[in-house]
Write a protein that holds these residues in place. Structure first.
Motif, short mmCIF file in Angstrom:
data_model
loop_
_atom_site.label_atom_id
_atom_site.label_comp_id
_atom_site.label_asym_id
_atom_site.label_seq_id
_atom_site.Cartn_x
_atom_site.Cartn_y
_atom_site.Cartn_z
N ALA A 198 -5.39 4.62 2.09
CA ALA A 198 -5.28 3.17 2.01
C ALA A 198 -5.40 2.55 3.40
N THR B 271 -1.10 5.02 -8.24
CA THR B 271 -0.20 4.13 -7.49
C THR B 271 0.90 3.56 -8.36
N GLN C 80 0.83 -1.19 0.00
CA GLN C 80 0.00 0.00 0.00
C GLN C 80 0.88 1.26 0.00
N PRO C 81 0.44 2.34 -0.67
CA PRO C 81 -0.84 2.48 -1.36
C PRO C 81 -0.86 1.75 -2.71
N THR D 188 -10.86 4.64 -0.93
CA THR D 188 -10.16 4.89 -2.19
C THR D 188 -9.79 6.35 -2.28
N LYS E 9 -6.83 -3.53 -2.82
CA LYS E 9 -6.94 -3.51 -1.36
C LYS E 9 -6.29 -4.75 -0.75
#
Length: 530
Positions: A328, A348, A272-273, A333, A277
């Motif tokens: 994140a 990202t 992340q980010p 989002t 997910k």
């Protein structure tokens, strides 16, 4: 992989393998500056998605649109015939929500030639208006270049005529143009890899292409492209329109991975980010590895590894990185959404070092070197003003300030970068600084200059690059052959670092094709003038 074109000028291999920066106005090989050690700080500002002709085609003294003829600009259809007109700009010229609205119908029957997007007698679209996005992917870029002829941009793009659009700018309208006039503009600088942002960011930091081991037996098995035997062109779908005039091409499988599992189109970072997910119940610092677009952590050597080993300080400043990381961690989002016109937005896949295992969450390496550039570059600018930049600093502006067609415009990003340069010029570190401003790739926009034939991965289309420094040659257009990897060459040269493997293999491929290796930007500098 075999390619069919050879268009670079032959040179002696022994001379060509000299990496001191090749060519100039007279194509002579300049001597290495004797006091390169005077450079204490290198700053790289990485914008988005503009070809050289798109922004600097009218720049005085540069190889620009004045050298374009009907013969070297006209676009061919997919069957090789000359198009009577350019295709319409599919799905409108302007992005949804942008005023003025330029519809698809308004773009029909344009002459088969470059055109000015901002022409007062044409579409009159200002720099502050976002156009629609254009396809910019690994295989399509090669198909558009068409062996160096650059005559299939409209044929294999998804935006019709827009690929031939450019801006008729000057120093009064484009802030960076004025800076280019004051310092050095490189007009023979190419994107390091074919295709899009994801791959070119990787080439900026490691001169390498990411790899997905055993992809065919993994979650990414359905993310592998279908490519023809030439290894360069995508396999068409059975229902693909035969002509660019009647529709956008369709491909059987235009995906992220090559048939031998290299990641060439956008995949998401494993940390992340990330747009992906975390797995349900999994580590919140990771992206779900079970999603077919999550790239496994990469282990290739990158520029940060070399700098660490030499005790040279460095950092990657990601604009809006802190906001994106916070979003994140909060499971939202928000700022890490993809293409949109909201401010700020954050991509990202523009954070290349977030893909590497030695910069994983929890490591000291990450804490020291992956830094928040702040909203609107505020944290980066604080470091500039305080004179606390590391010896090597990369800055990636947040999405609405990076000039990417589709989710932002040229004006905001160009002004932002000019403002950052103004801060750099007033910094306590300025007197010993070299700043390189360039673009990750062409964004799908046409350029008339053929890239030199290199290796499997690139170089791709020509892009703008500015070298800004007290040591930069003033009012100079540098014709030396460069690409994105020239930035790494300069850093490794200046700090006496080992060469990354990709730099060596790129030069060997260029020479084997009858050309010359890439310069290392030193031809843009003059240490006698400061």
């Amino acid at each position: 992989m075999n390619k069919k074109w050879i268009w670079a000028t032959p040179v002696a291999i022994a001379a060509a393998l000299t990496l001191s920066g090749c060519g100039g106005d007279d194509n002579s090989t300049p001597s290495t500056p004797s006091n390169l050690s005077a450079v204490k700080n290198v700053v790289v500002i990485y914008a988005e998605n503009r070809s050289f002709d798109n922004l600097y085609g009218n720049f005085p003294g540069a190889n620009g649109l004045q050298n374009v003829t009907a013969a070297n600009a006209q676009q061919l259809d997919r069957d090789g015939s000359v198009m009577a007109t350019l295709p319409p700009v599919w799905n409108n010229l302007t992005q949804t929500g942008v005023t003025p609205v330029i519809t698809q119908a308004m773009t029909a029957s344009l002459a088969n030639a470059p055109f000015a997007i901002d022409d007062a007698n044409g579409f009159n679209l200002p720099l502050s208006a976002a156009t629609r996005d254009l396809v910019h992917r690994f295989y399509q870029n090669q198909m558009q270049i068409d062996g160096g002829k650059n005559d299939r941009f409209a044929a294999w793009g998804d935006s019709g005529a827009l690929v031939m659009g450019h801006y008729a700018q000057n120093a009064n309208t484009l802030p960076l143009w004025k800076i280019a006039q004051q310092y050095t503009l490189a007009d023979n600088f190419f994107m390091g890899a074919f295709g899009g942002s994801f791959l070119n960011h990787q080439w900026l930091v490691c001169a390498c292409t990411p790899f997905y081991p055993n992809a065919n037996t993994s979650a990414a098995a359905n993310n592998i492209s279908q490519v023809n035997a030439d290894g360069v062109t995508l396999t068409l779908a059975g229902d693909s329109p035969t002509s660019a005039i009647t529709g956008v091409p369709k491909f059987a499988k235009d995906l992220a991975l090559t048939p031998d599992f290299y990641a060439v189109n956008t995949m998401q970072p494993p940390y992340q980010p990330s747009t992906n997910k975390p797995a349900s119940g999994g580590d919140p610092n990771l992206a779900d590895p079970g999603i077919n677009s999550t790239l496994p952590p990469q282990t290739q050597q990158h520029i940060g590894d070399l700098l660490n080993a030499a005790n040279v300080s460095w950092a990657w400043y990601g604009g809006a990185w802190g906001a994106a990381l916070s979003a994140a961690q909060n499971g939202t989002t928000g700022v890490i959404s993809g293409p949109n016109l909201s401010s700020p937005n954050f991509q990202t896949h523009h954070q290349p070092l977030n893909y590497f295992a030695d910069l994983a969450p929890g490591t000291q390496n990450r804490t020291q070197h992956l830094l928040d550039g702040g909203l609107n570059g505020s944290e980066f600018i604080k470091a500039i003003d305080a004179g606390t930049l590391p010896q090597v600093a990369f800055y990636k502006p947040q999405g609405n300030l990076n000039e990417h067609a589709g989710y932002t415009d040229v004006a905001q990003g160009d002004q932002h970068i000019a403002d950052v340069i103004s801060h750099l010029q007033k910094s306590p570190q300025w007197n010993n600084m070299v700043v390189v401003v360039t673009y990750d790739e062409n964004g799908g926009f046409w350029d008339h200059v053929a890239p030199p034939k290199g290796d499997r991965w690139g170089p791709g289309s020509r892009i703008p690059a500015l070298i800004v420094s007290p040591y930069a040659k003033k009012g100079f257009v540098d014709h030396t052959q460069y690409d994105t990897t020239s930035i790494l060459r300069f850093i490794t040269h200046r700090f006496s670092l080992p060469s990354l493997a990709g730099l060596t293999s790129r030069d060997q491929a260029l020479v084997a094709a009858g050309g010359q290796p890439m310069g290392d930007l030193t031809n843009a500098l003059d240490f006698t003038q400061k």
